[in-house]
Write an enzyme that holds these catalytic residues in place. Sequence first.
Site, PDB file in Angstrom:
ATOM      1  N   ARG A  16      33.686 -40.983  57.296  1.00 11.50           N
ATOM      2  CA  ARG A  16      33.117 -39.930  56.449  1.00 11.50           C
ATOM      3  C   ARG A  16      34.226 -39.096  55.813  1.00 11.50           C
ATOM      4  O   ARG A  16      34.504 -39.201  54.631  1.00 11.50           O
ATOM      5  CB  ARG A  16      32.169 -39.061  57.268  1.00 11.50           C
ATOM      6  CG  ARG A  16      31.202 -38.232  56.403  1.00 11.50           C
ATOM      7  CD  ARG A  16      31.810 -36.946  55.903  1.00 11.50           C
ATOM      8  NE  ARG A  16      32.235 -36.056  56.975  1.00 11.50           N
ATOM      9  CZ  ARG A  16      32.929 -34.945  56.761  1.00 11.50           C
ATOM     10  NH1 ARG A  16      33.287 -34.593  55.542  1.00 11.50           N
ATOM     11  NH2 ARG A  16      33.305 -34.178  57.797  1.00 11.50           N
ATOM     12  N   TYR A 144      28.722 -27.579  61.235  1.00 13.75           N
ATOM     13  CA  TYR A 144      30.099 -27.368  60.807  1.00 13.75           C
ATOM     14  C   TYR A 144      30.225 -25.944  60.278  1.00 13.75           C
ATOM     15  O   TYR A 144      29.421 -25.517  59.433  1.00 13.75           O
ATOM     16  CB  TYR A 144      30.455 -28.311  59.662  1.00 13.75           C
ATOM     17  CG  TYR A 144      31.023 -29.647  60.053  1.00 13.75           C
ATOM     18  CD1 TYR A 144      32.338 -29.765  60.505  1.00 13.75           C
ATOM     19  CD2 TYR A 144      30.267 -30.806  59.929  1.00 13.75           C
ATOM     20  CE1 TYR A 144      32.867 -30.996  60.831  1.00 13.75           C
ATOM     21  CE2 TYR A 144      30.797 -32.046  60.253  1.00 13.75           C
ATOM     22  CZ  TYR A 144      32.100 -32.137  60.706  1.00 13.75           C
ATOM     23  OH  TYR A 144      32.623 -33.357  61.026  1.00 13.75           O
ATOM     24  N   GLU A 146      32.331 -24.643  57.889  1.00 14.12           N
ATOM     25  CA  GLU A 146      33.330 -25.008  56.886  1.00 14.12           C
ATOM     26  C   GLU A 146      34.217 -23.806  56.564  1.00 14.12           C
ATOM     27  O   GLU A 146      33.741 -22.693  56.395  1.00 14.12           O
ATOM     28  CB  GLU A 146      32.626 -25.502  55.616  1.00 14.12           C
ATOM     29  CG  GLU A 146      33.596 -26.022  54.571  1.00 14.12           C
ATOM     30  CD  GLU A 146      32.906 -26.426  53.279  1.00 14.12           C
ATOM     31  OE1 GLU A 146      33.490 -27.209  52.507  1.00 14.12           O
ATOM     32  OE2 GLU A 146      31.772 -25.948  53.039  1.00 14.12           O
ATOM     33  N   HIS A 207      37.954 -29.194  64.423  1.00 15.98           N
ATOM     34  CA  HIS A 207      38.102 -30.161  63.335  1.00 15.98           C
ATOM     35  C   HIS A 207      39.336 -29.750  62.529  1.00 15.98           C
ATOM     36  O   HIS A 207      39.295 -28.795  61.760  1.00 15.98           O
ATOM     37  CB  HIS A 207      36.839 -30.142  62.455  1.00 15.98           C
ATOM     38  CG  HIS A 207      36.882 -31.081  61.292  1.00 15.98           C
ATOM     39  ND1 HIS A 207      36.243 -32.295  61.309  1.00 15.98           N
ATOM     40  CD2 HIS A 207      37.470 -30.969  60.072  1.00 15.98           C
ATOM     41  CE1 HIS A 207      36.424 -32.896  60.142  1.00 15.98           C
ATOM     42  NE2 HIS A 207      37.171 -32.107  59.367  1.00 15.98           N
ATOM     43  N   HIS A 209      42.919 -30.307  60.070  1.00 18.06           N
ATOM     44  CA  HIS A 209      43.559 -31.035  58.961  1.00 18.06           C
ATOM     45  C   HIS A 209      45.060 -30.851  59.052  1.00 18.06           C
ATOM     46  O   HIS A 209      45.555 -29.908  59.684  1.00 18.06           O
ATOM     47  CB  HIS A 209      43.010 -30.558  57.612  1.00 18.06           C
ATOM     48  CG  HIS A 209      41.674 -31.155  57.273  1.00 18.06           C
ATOM     49  ND1 HIS A 209      41.532 -32.209  56.409  1.00 18.06           N
ATOM     50  CD2 HIS A 209      40.438 -30.861  57.720  1.00 18.06           C
ATOM     51  CE1 HIS A 209      40.244 -32.533  56.314  1.00 18.06           C
ATOM     52  NE2 HIS A 209      39.551 -31.724  57.111  1.00 18.06           N
TER      53      HIS A 209
END
Length: 511
Positions: A16, A144, A146, A207, A209
């Site tokens: 995803r 989530y 975000e 989560h 990055h």
Amino acid sequence: MTESNSRIEILDVTLRDGEQTNGVSFSWQQKLNITKHLLKDLKIDRVEIASARVSPGEFEAVKKIVEWAKSENLQNRIEILGFVDYDKTVEWMKGTGVRVLNLLTKGSLNHLTNQLRKTPAEHFSDIQKTVEYAAAAGITVNVYLEDWSNGYTHSRDYVLEYLDVVSKFPVSRFYLADTLGVLSPLEVRTAITDLVKEFPKLWFEFHGHNDYDLAVANCLEAVQAGVKGLHVAVNGLGERAGNSPLEAVVTALHDKTKYRTSVVEREITNASRLVEVFSGKRISDNRPIVGEDVFTQTAGVHADGDKKGNLYANPILPERFGRARVYALGKLAGKASITENLKQLGMVLSPEIEKKVLERVIELGDQNKTVTKEDLPYIISDITGENLEASFRIESCTVTSGIGVKPKAEVKVNYQGKYFEASGFGDGGYDAFMNALGKILKELNIQIPKLYDYEVRIPPGGNTNALVETVITWKGDGDTHPIRTIGIDSDQQVAAVKATERLLHILLGNV
């Protein structure tokens, strides 16, 4: 700490979030194959395979993956990302059979006010309607947050209000997303420690990055701060600098913390290669854990140290990942490098021959040639067949050939201490060489058998700079026992020249 408390769940987002990598788009067959490997072989806990309502093709992909998952009783480990749209995402999900929704909500006041242009109360109300509609359909919902990282940094009160309100809805897990990869490890630990203290009963997952190349460190800090799950992508696929890389996160977690995952380390390399092929995104040779060169020792002193007690080995042992230590062959190689490579090939040489092999490897390294373990049998064959005291030696050979060019060769030989030169043309480079050599041999009154067979082989691996083994079979009229000679070089023409020189050594008794 009990086993349950030390267990960290892993959600793989390769299919995803990883598909947001520039130029990456998986077919449904590829998604299905990757999902099978992640769940059955790698033993990932859950897999997020798609976003809802993206395209008809994505709908069919999710449907096929869910059909397979049901046949394996794994349907509850398949998740998709969906949107705060009341019934649209849920109805889409019902058509595919997927049962877990990861709802994309706003984790920062900045995103909420400037993108959605709504108040917190309006957003919370919309979330509640979507969550309750999904729950009524028997769908499990996670959320989530975000841009949570910026949200916590610049609007902590909003994040606290969000969690206080949304935690009262039927939501299972809360995903804290460092969407733009802006946090440092210390900031991750501070923020998550605060939230765990404020909401000790909530299940948080991180989560990350990798924009600052801090994703792995951030994951370790998130776990230490109290999250119960981490999100990763194979090979670190993802938008911009990518997501937290599965291979490094899991390895570091196992080695540097008291926490454990269900991931089977020996399958990490296979997962990496599978995703590399399907995504078309080649990973760098020095990428941690899965890179081609990360278990390669180049310096001879390192190989010697390993031989004497694994002096240069670290806890990231190649065997953990189904790989083996490699000792590079080149100008920095030492005797130990040669010995270790021969051992892996199941070969034992005399010290004299091993020394000659090392000298040849260093010579090729100085010429910027790549030498691999698979090249060694060819080098050995060449060395054990050469005679530096031979009465006939080809001192130099220049071959010119190409498209639109008549192949030409210029040859210089040393025969019994005297030099002879000739040039010749032919239908190809080797033919031109043989015509030039033929003039010299005629002058010397030396006859050779006819070329009967010509075979070229290279070691496996497909490298264009690999050593070439040219095997030539010679047979004269009436001969019942043909002569077979071998030449080794990284240049095919030179390998053939060496094989021909070897023939003359045999004919003249210089063997």
